[in-house]
Motif scaffolding. Sequence first.
Motif, PDB file in Angstrom:
ATOM      1  N   LEU A  21       0.824  -1.211   0.000  1.00  0.00           N
ATOM      2  CA  LEU A  21       0.000   0.000   0.000  1.00  0.00           C
ATOM      3  C   LEU A  21       0.859   1.262   0.000  1.00  0.00           C
ATOM      4  CD1 LEU A  21      -2.882  -1.022   2.422  1.00  0.00           C
ATOM      5  CD2 LEU A  21      -2.977  -0.779  -0.068  1.00  0.00           C
ATOM      6  N   ALA A  22       2.004   1.226   0.692  1.00  0.00           N
ATOM      7  CA  ALA A  22       2.897   2.382   0.711  1.00  0.00           C
ATOM      8  C   ALA A  22       3.536   2.619  -0.656  1.00  0.00           C
ATOM      9  CB  ALA A  22       3.976   2.187   1.772  1.00  0.00           C
ATOM     10  N   ASN A  23       3.707   1.565  -1.447  1.00  0.00           N
ATOM     11  CA  ASN A  23       4.366   1.673  -2.755  1.00  0.00           C
ATOM     12  C   ASN A  23       3.426   1.370  -3.914  1.00  0.00           C
ATOM     13  OD1 ASN A  23       7.232   2.127  -1.876  1.00  0.00           O
ATOM     14  ND2 ASN A  23       6.762   0.246  -0.772  1.00  0.00           N
ATOM     15  N   GLU A  24       2.121   1.506  -3.690  1.00  0.00           N
ATOM     16  CA  GLU A  24       1.120   1.157  -4.703  1.00  0.00           C
ATOM     17  C   GLU A  24       1.306   1.931  -6.001  1.00  0.00           C
ATOM     18  OE1 GLU A  24      -3.722   0.709  -5.091  1.00  0.00           O
ATOM     19  OE2 GLU A  24      -2.874   1.803  -3.390  1.00  0.00           O
ATOM     20  N   SER A  25       1.540   3.230  -5.915  1.00  0.00           N
ATOM     21  CA  SER A  25       1.654   4.022  -7.147  1.00  0.00           C
ATOM     22  C   SER A  25       2.876   3.606  -7.970  1.00  0.00           C
ATOM     23  CB  SER A  25       1.706   5.511  -6.827  1.00  0.00           C
ATOM     24  OG  SER A  25       2.833   5.803  -6.024  1.00  0.00           O
ATOM     25  N   ALA A  26       3.996   3.299  -7.330  1.00  0.00           N
ATOM     26  CA  ALA A  26       5.192   2.856  -8.058  1.00  0.00           C
ATOM     27  C   ALA A  26       4.972   1.489  -8.688  1.00  0.00           C
ATOM     28  CB  ALA A  26       6.397   2.824  -7.125  1.00  0.00           C
ATOM     29  N   LEU A  27       4.322   0.588  -7.959  1.00  0.00           N
ATOM     30  CA  LEU A  27       4.033  -0.747  -8.498  1.00  0.00           C
ATOM     31  C   LEU A  27       3.143  -0.656  -9.734  1.00  0.00           C
ATOM     32  CD1 LEU A  27       3.363  -2.646  -5.145  1.00  0.00           C
ATOM     33  CD2 LEU A  27       5.284  -3.041  -6.701  1.00  0.00           C
ATOM     34  N   ILE A  28       2.096   0.158  -9.654  1.00  0.00           N
ATOM     35  CA  ILE A  28       1.173   0.308 -10.782  1.00  0.00           C
ATOM     36  C   ILE A  28       1.853   1.009 -11.955  1.00  0.00           C
ATOM     37  CG2 ILE A  28      -0.936   1.482 -11.529  1.00  0.00           C
ATOM     38  CD1 ILE A  28      -2.109   0.843  -8.758  1.00  0.00           C
ATOM     39  N   HIS A  29       2.662   2.019 -11.667  1.00  0.00           N
ATOM     40  CA  HIS A  29       3.365   2.748 -12.734  1.00  0.00           C
ATOM     41  C   HIS A  29       4.290   1.816 -13.511  1.00  0.00           C
ATOM     42  CE1 HIS A  29       5.664   5.764 -14.862  1.00  0.00           C
ATOM     43  NE2 HIS A  29       6.773   5.244 -14.338  1.00  0.00           N
ATOM     44  N   HIS A  30       5.098   1.021 -12.802  1.00  0.00           N
ATOM     45  CA  HIS A  30       6.025   0.102 -13.474  1.00  0.00           C
ATOM     46  C   HIS A  30       5.266  -0.992 -14.226  1.00  0.00           C
ATOM     47  CE1 HIS A  30       9.709   1.887 -12.115  1.00  0.00           C
ATOM     48  NE2 HIS A  30       9.342   1.797 -10.855  1.00  0.00           N
ATOM     49  N   ALA A  31       4.149  -1.435 -13.674  1.00  0.00           N
ATOM     50  CA  ALA A  31       3.349  -2.458 -14.360  1.00  0.00           C
ATOM     51  C   ALA A  31       2.777  -1.909 -15.656  1.00  0.00           C
ATOM     52  CB  ALA A  31       2.227  -2.953 -13.450  1.00  0.00           C
ATOM     53  N   ALA A  32       2.229  -0.708 -15.625  1.00  0.00           N
ATOM     54  CA  ALA A  32       1.656  -0.107 -16.833  1.00  0.00           C
ATOM     55  C   ALA A  32       2.737   0.137 -17.875  1.00  0.00           C
ATOM     56  CB  ALA A  32       0.936   1.194 -16.482  1.00  0.00           C
ATOM     57  N   GLU A  33       3.891   0.590 -17.438  1.00  0.00           N
ATOM     58  CA  GLU A  33       5.018   0.833 -18.342  1.00  0.00           C
ATOM     59  C   GLU A  33       5.495  -0.480 -18.980  1.00  0.00           C
ATOM     60  OE1 GLU A  33       9.219   1.892 -16.896  1.00  0.00           O
ATOM     61  OE2 GLU A  33       8.218   3.820 -17.222  1.00  0.00           O
ATOM     62  N   THR A  34       5.632  -1.523 -18.183  1.00  0.00           N
ATOM     63  CA  THR A  34       6.060  -2.835 -18.687  1.00  0.00           C
ATOM     64  C   THR A  34       5.024  -3.406 -19.645  1.00  0.00           C
ATOM     65  OG1 THR A  34       7.281  -3.238 -16.641  1.00  0.00           O
ATOM     66  CG2 THR A  34       6.764  -5.158 -17.994  1.00  0.00           C
ATOM     67  N   TRP A  35       3.744  -3.244 -19.322  1.00  0.00           N
ATOM     68  CA  TRP A  35       2.673  -3.725 -20.203  1.00  0.00           C
ATOM     69  C   TRP A  35       2.730  -3.023 -21.551  1.00  0.00           C
ATOM     70  CZ3 TRP A  35      -0.585  -7.688 -20.268  1.00  0.00           C
ATOM     71  CH2 TRP A  35      -1.665  -7.647 -21.149  1.00  0.00           C
ATOM     72  N   GLN A  36       2.909  -1.697 -21.532  1.00  0.00           N
ATOM     73  CA  GLN A  36       2.938  -0.929 -22.768  1.00  0.00           C
ATOM     74  C   GLN A  36       4.150  -1.308 -23.628  1.00  0.00           C
ATOM     75  OE1 GLN A  36       3.161   3.302 -22.199  1.00  0.00           O
ATOM     76  NE2 GLN A  36       2.042   3.680 -24.087  1.00  0.00           N
ATOM     77  N   VAL A  37       5.290  -1.537 -23.019  1.00  0.00           N
ATOM     78  CA  VAL A  37       6.502  -1.889 -23.754  1.00  0.00           C
ATOM     79  C   VAL A  37       6.382  -3.283 -24.376  1.00  0.00           C
ATOM     80  CG1 VAL A  37       8.951  -2.447 -23.471  1.00  0.00           C
ATOM     81  CG2 VAL A  37       8.013  -0.375 -22.460  1.00  0.00           C
ATOM     82  N   ASN A  38       5.727  -4.211 -23.675  1.00  0.00           N
ATOM     83  CA  ASN A  38       5.707  -5.614 -24.101  1.00  0.00           C
ATOM     84  C   ASN A  38       4.454  -6.043 -24.864  1.00  0.00           C
ATOM     85  OD1 ASN A  38       8.220  -6.918 -22.975  1.00  0.00           O
ATOM     86  ND2 ASN A  38       7.442  -5.839 -21.187  1.00  0.00           N
ATOM     87  N   THR A  39       3.535  -5.131 -25.143  1.00  0.00           N
ATOM     88  CA  THR A  39       2.347  -5.490 -25.918  1.00  0.00           C
ATOM     89  C   THR A  39       2.287  -4.659 -27.186  1.00  0.00           C
ATOM     90  OG1 THR A  39       0.974  -3.927 -24.696  1.00  0.00           O
ATOM     91  CG2 THR A  39       0.976  -6.203 -23.935  1.00  0.00           C
ATOM     92  N   LYS A  40       1.649  -5.230 -28.166  1.00  0.00           N
ATOM     93  CA  LYS A  40       1.476  -4.539 -29.437  1.00  0.00           C
ATOM     94  C   LYS A  40      -0.007  -4.227 -29.619  1.00  0.00           C
ATOM     95  CE  LYS A  40       5.262  -6.860 -31.717  1.00  0.00           C
ATOM     96  NZ  LYS A  40       5.681  -7.727 -32.816  1.00  0.00           N
ATOM     97  N   THR A  41      -0.286  -3.052 -30.148  1.00  0.00           N
ATOM     98  CA  THR A  41      -1.659  -2.701 -30.455  1.00  0.00           C
ATOM     99  C   THR A  41      -1.792  -2.585 -31.967  1.00  0.00           C
ATOM    100  OG1 THR A  41      -1.145  -0.358 -30.186  1.00  0.00           O
ATOM    101  CG2 THR A  41      -2.077  -1.503 -28.289  1.00  0.00           C
ATOM    102  N   CYS A  42      -2.859  -3.118 -32.481  1.00  0.00           N
ATOM    103  CA  CYS A  42      -3.117  -3.070 -33.923  1.00  0.00           C
ATOM    104  C   CYS A  42      -4.248  -2.093 -34.185  1.00  0.00           C
ATOM    105  CB  CYS A  42      -3.505  -4.447 -34.447  1.00  0.00           C
ATOM    106  SG  CYS A  42      -2.201  -5.660 -34.237  1.00  0.00           S
ATOM    107  N   SER A  43      -4.056  -1.219 -35.145  1.00  0.00           N
ATOM    108  CA  SER A  43      -5.120  -0.297 -35.530  1.00  0.00           C
ATOM    109  C   SER A  43      -5.344  -0.454 -37.019  1.00  0.00           C
ATOM    110  CB  SER A  43      -4.757   1.142 -35.177  1.00  0.00           C
ATOM    111  OG  SER A  43      -3.567   1.510 -35.825  1.00  0.00           O
ATOM    112  N   ASN A  44      -6.582  -0.645 -37.399  1.00  0.00           N
ATOM    113  CA  ASN A  44      -6.943  -0.839 -38.807  1.00  0.00           C
ATOM    114  C   ASN A  44      -7.619   0.376 -39.356  1.00  0.00           C
ATOM    115  OD1 ASN A  44      -5.881  -3.334 -38.671  1.00  0.00           O
ATOM    116  ND2 ASN A  44      -7.825  -4.354 -38.326  1.00  0.00           N
TER     117      ASN A  44
END
Length: 127
Positions: A104-127
């Motif tokens: 709980l004390a580090n929730e914002s850092a945990l979520i920030h790194h998770a979102a950053e890692t998700w964005q780096v490792n996933t691809k989005t397709c737009s048609n």
Amino acid sequence: MIPDRYTSRRIRARYIKALNAIPLPIRRTDPPDPALPIDLAGLPILATHTIDDRAVRYSLVVGQARFRLTFKGTHPALIGHIINLRTDNPRLVIAEPAHTEWALANESALIHHAAETWQVNTKTCSN
């Protein structure tokens, strides 16, 4: 399975031999694979970040938009999960009561790194 009192040693030996012949997914590699390390639950570790002097591993739960968070070198290792990674509001779910205060004390850092890692490792397709 037949209870032990009804089986012979030969039948049990053949059963164990057949089980060992089945190709099972790798649960962990020793030494760890540097390209794609696997955690103890058999999930690929996509990133490791140091937060508040603790190494946190972000493991991908295959087929879901979530990360499993574990400590490296701390027992119990499980912290919890970051869910809703495809949305604008990812959320921390704490699974281990022993780490609740730290998480709980580090929730914002945990979520920030998770979102950053998700964005780096996933691809989005737009048609």
